[in-house]
Scaffold this motif. Structure first.
Motif, mmCIF file in Angstrom:
data_model
loop_
_atom_site.group_PDB
_atom_site.id
_atom_site.type_symbol
_atom_site.label_atom_id
_atom_site.label_comp_id
_atom_site.label_asym_id
_atom_site.label_seq_id
_atom_site.Cartn_x
_atom_site.Cartn_y
_atom_site.Cartn_z
ATOM 1 N N ARG A 23 4.517 31.549 -78.985
ATOM 2 C CA ARG A 23 6.108 32.234 -79.460
ATOM 3 C C ARG A 23 6.087 33.503 -79.330
ATOM 4 O O ARG A 23 7.426 34.072 -79.188
ATOM 5 C CB ARG A 23 6.268 31.549 -81.040
ATOM 6 N N ILE A 26 7.874 34.733 -76.348
ATOM 7 C CA ILE A 26 9.293 34.465 -75.866
ATOM 8 C C ILE A 26 10.125 35.687 -75.297
ATOM 9 O O ILE A 26 9.801 36.651 -75.711
ATOM 10 C CB ILE A 26 10.052 33.920 -77.148
ATOM 11 N N GLU A 94 12.408 29.273 -76.011
ATOM 12 C CA GLU A 94 12.272 28.074 -77.123
ATOM 13 C C GLU A 94 13.518 27.346 -77.026
ATOM 14 O O GLU A 94 14.549 27.876 -77.063
ATOM 15 C CB GLU A 94 11.812 28.791 -78.360
ATOM 16 N N LEU A 99 8.166 25.346 -76.424
ATOM 17 C CA LEU A 99 8.340 26.388 -75.620
ATOM 18 C C LEU A 99 8.315 25.753 -74.312
ATOM 19 O O LEU A 99 7.987 24.692 -73.965
ATOM 20 C CB LEU A 99 7.012 27.107 -75.867
#
Length: 113
Positions: A23, A26, A94, A99
């Motif tokens: 994450r 991202i 996301e 993901l």
């Protein structure tokens, strides 16, 4: 203060393993060498979802209509990428807490031998 946005040159895209995608990455553009293990089209048929696998992990690669058109303009068919080893450049995103990778452009999906 003025905000300076640096556009990273294409050859400086970070090469990553799928299992290292997190994450914290991202919106980052990354490059992955992998095999396309599955190709599915969206309900409308305009975009495609490719399952890419680097031998350890897999992630979904999203190819939007515009990139599909770019790929087809080079006389390539998305279906032809199935089971081929490719180098992919895309942006991590996301979607519904998963993901995934969004293909940067039609040139960002290349078959490597």
């Amino acid at each position: 203060g003025a905000k300076v946005v640096f556009k990273v040159k294409v050859n400086e895209v970070k090469e990553v393993k799928i299992r290292d995608v997190s994450r914290s990455m991202i919106d980052e553009e990354v490059s992955i060498t992998c095999v396309v293990s599955d190709v599915k089209s969206s309900k409308s048929g305009s975009s495609y979802f490719l399952t890419i696998n680097d031998g350890e992990s897999q992630i979904t690669l999203i190819v939007f209509e515009k990139q599909v058109a770019e790929i087809q303009s080079k006389n390539l068919d998305i279906e032809n990428f199935k089971n081929r080893k490719v180098e992919v450049t895309g942006t991590i995103a996301e979607y519904k807490s998963d993901l995934e990778l969004i293909l940067s452009s039609g040139d960002s999906l290349r078959i490597v031998n």
